[in-house]
Design an enzyme around this catalytic site. Sequence first.
Site, PDB file in Angstrom:
ATOM      1  N   CYS A 191     -33.698  41.771 -45.885  1.00  0.00           N
ATOM      2  CA  CYS A 191     -35.143  42.020 -46.025  1.00  0.00           C
ATOM      3  C   CYS A 191     -35.385  43.467 -45.601  1.00  0.00           C
ATOM      4  CB  CYS A 191     -35.943  41.057 -45.153  1.00  0.00           C
ATOM      5  SG  CYS A 191     -35.534  39.316 -45.381  1.00  0.00           S
ATOM      6  N   ALA A 192     -35.071  44.415 -46.475  1.00  0.00           N
ATOM      7  CA  ALA A 192     -34.813  45.787 -46.050  1.00  0.00           C
ATOM      8  C   ALA A 192     -36.007  46.729 -46.062  1.00  0.00           C
ATOM      9  CB  ALA A 192     -33.691  46.389 -46.905  1.00  0.00           C
ATOM     10  N   SER A 209     -36.145  51.758 -42.689  1.00  0.00           N
ATOM     11  CA  SER A 209     -35.707  52.507 -41.508  1.00  0.00           C
ATOM     12  C   SER A 209     -34.422  51.933 -40.918  1.00  0.00           C
ATOM     13  CB  SER A 209     -36.802  52.509 -40.448  1.00  0.00           C
ATOM     14  OG  SER A 209     -37.900  53.282 -40.880  1.00  0.00           O
ATOM     15  N   CYS A 235     -40.202  40.604 -35.051  1.00  0.00           N
ATOM     16  CA  CYS A 235     -41.089  41.270 -34.103  1.00  0.00           C
ATOM     17  C   CYS A 235     -42.147  40.282 -33.630  1.00  0.00           C
ATOM     18  CB  CYS A 235     -41.725  42.527 -34.695  1.00  0.00           C
ATOM     19  SG  CYS A 235     -42.663  42.246 -36.192  1.00  0.00           S
TER      20      CYS A 235
END
Length: 879
Positions: free
Chosen positions: A174-175, A179, A345
């Site tokens: 899931c790029a 970054s 996150c």
Amino acid sequence: MGKRGGKKFGRGGRGGGGRGGVRRDDSWQQITRSNEKFETYYNLPEFLPEEEKEEFWNYLKRDLPNSFRFTGSRGHALAVQKRLRDFYIPEITSIKYEGEFVEPPRPVEWYPDQLAWWMSTPKQVIRRFGPFSSFQKFLVAETEVGNISRQEVVSMIPPLLMDLRPGMTCLDMCAAPGSKSCQLMEMIHAGEEESVLEVGKQVKEGTAAPEPIGPEGLNDDGRTSGLLIANDSDYKRAHMLIHQMKRLSSPNLIVTNHDATMYPSIKLPPHPAEDGKPQRGRYLKFDRILADVPCSGDGTARKNYNVWKDWNPANGLGLHPTQVRILVRALQMLKVGGRVVYSTCSLNPIENEAVVAAAIERCGGAANVKIIDCSSELPGLKRKPGLKDWKVMDREGRIWTTWKEIEEQRDSEGIEGLARFSPSLFPPTGEAADLPLERCMRVYPHLQDTGGFFITVLEKAAEIKAKPEDHTNVIAKMPKTPVASLVAELDSRKDGESEPYQKLDSLDGVAQLDPETQQDLAKNESVAEATNQPPYSVTLDSSDATLKRGADDVEEVLPAKKTKLDDGTEVIVGDRPVHKPGSAQAEQSGDSTPAAAPLSDKLLKKKQPQEDPYKYLDPNHPELGPIYDFYQLSERFPRDRFMVRNAEANPTRTVYYTSALARDILIMNEGSGIKFVHCGVKMFVKQDAQRENVCRWRIQTDGLKIIEPWLGPSRSVFLTNKQTLRKLLVEMFPKLNDNGWKNLGEIGEQVRDIPMGCSILHVEPTEDENGFTERMVLPLWRSLYSLNLMLPKEERRAMLLRLYNDDTPLINSTQKNQKADAAKQSTPETSAVETPVNAEDAALKSENLQLGQDEQEHVDSRETYNKADGEEDRFNTTV
């Protein structure tokens, strides 16, 4: 998650700026940073000791410090960092504000080589003092050319725990925006520059062995033999990922566009036949996989105000199944002994420890998948252990401790408010209760003034055959053939060896499914339709559970500006698109499946731009011989990796270069349904020259460092003096006729006598105080009467600022001469004069015009990407 030719610090950027176009100004300060359910849940005793809770909430309600990372090869990144440390930091440390010295930017203690920095300087200080203005210009310039990347500190952690080395194969599932992918690519190329130079030296000296040589992982004559596949489920986001990754100019990168839960198996060439027996097909297994998955993103509350007003326990409940599927698929595609790094996150254990435990259980337990203890890695990083015990909050705010309580509630009171509940949301029981979940890593905001993050490192200990998903205890009204069951069927296959995961990723496969399954696929057609966005199933239990962002949310995203992709599509850059189900309206109970968007709108009529094919040139193609001769290119440089993007395999305009493994994958999977959207580095671009017997193929900047060690001396120009390079940077197309070459100092005679065409400028470091500390190679073009350093304007300005602290405006001699000629031609006496010199000048102008256009080709999108609303906002001063 974690994204270009260079990012700019500004509005809408991760860690600062607006959210979805809203500026982070006074209105940000007025937002009520409170949410009763959010605070109730994370005040439960299992998360933090009582004495830390006040500090935790205080930090979570503060703005996040700015942070950035020096990118690219280690040597170049250290050179740019040295400029910051030696020039700008001393100026900033001399500033006093309200009687106190201002805290300057400082390196992140645990990041290798101090290549990550952060700062918490108030905006009133930045705007008031000159040294900060100078520092800001430096950041803007280096960011525009990709030497600095805006990235939140905690987002940098997952790649550092992957133990990724040159020669390994790696998948970023899931790029976008990229970054973290950039970090991974830097690791794959670690040590390559030095290794290639050493091998090139041996080849020129005649001491190299005939077979490819080099250290482990760099044994392709010093080049890395590794590969990074960066995937994104959304086509437009995949192209944004390409913009981010292009600046690294890696031939070892493939970008794909697939749903991560059903990522297709990738064919490899069969092993050479033995005893005439046909060989079984092979599929790629990865050494390392990063699963930085879609999540509710509540760890981003310091920079994403939507968390405070939208946090709902239903968000995590809906994402949990998708997260498990992604992690299970990652473990299937992993080599035995390989690592998967799973990260979010979010601080929610339903999206973290519960996902890890559920995926391990589906893969056969701790005997097959081990949780690696990383507590001693990254010394200086403060972290907390993973949770062994946690509770689950339902959409109504009720707290549940065990699945047994849910069963009792269901039997006595019904399922009101319990949609999407399943046993896997709770701490594991039985043998699974012994899983060492404490080896997972939790980073809380108050530990070191960051956002919140969760990371787990898993190692595959044995081959696995994943168990199908168990839907018997899931509280939800399921369609007859849910997409989850289809995924389970795929999972039950033997690692995709016999039947790759491709049928459901094609429209043809979808069209053959029953109508109810088509509807469910329409709701879940990708992992969120955009990377890190929740799928439609997230909202199956709530009419108000629409998540505005997911996963990394605003960690390192670009300002919310528009740009045009290579295919002409206009997109908003710098922000993950809001994922809204639209017509999907849940019933008041929250327990039923909402109506799906029509399949014709979501799948069958969704037209994705057709990618140009990838075709490799025959090693004996007639265009390659003259190129090798003109540049005295060593025959040791491989001829079988040159590629073009047209069905006829005709090198009409651009020739690309890829690694051997990337070539094998593109050839073996042609026509298989795998959606490749990028591969290859521009190596040669065709140039119309005004002389016969001049090689029309010039070396493109992107590929220069790859091919430079293998070039002969005939096209080389050497430079050691700073002032000579400064002249080339400031002045475009300086004239060489009429003794103009004398103004170019040490390289004057070299460029005067060199034949027309592309040449290479070697900038060599010296110990002289007027010399360079970093080795550089830059492309030159020798025209009829002029010379041009083939660098885009942004690169010229950044180098002038970094090397000379000079912001002198660039001079275009050709434009000035054209204006003068236009004035002359306006008089009758001169307009009728036609001389050979005038004809040559006209040809030169035409050629230089083309060069001026071509040199910008690889950075045109970057210019659009980096347009600022105002110079003051280009580096985010609204901390």
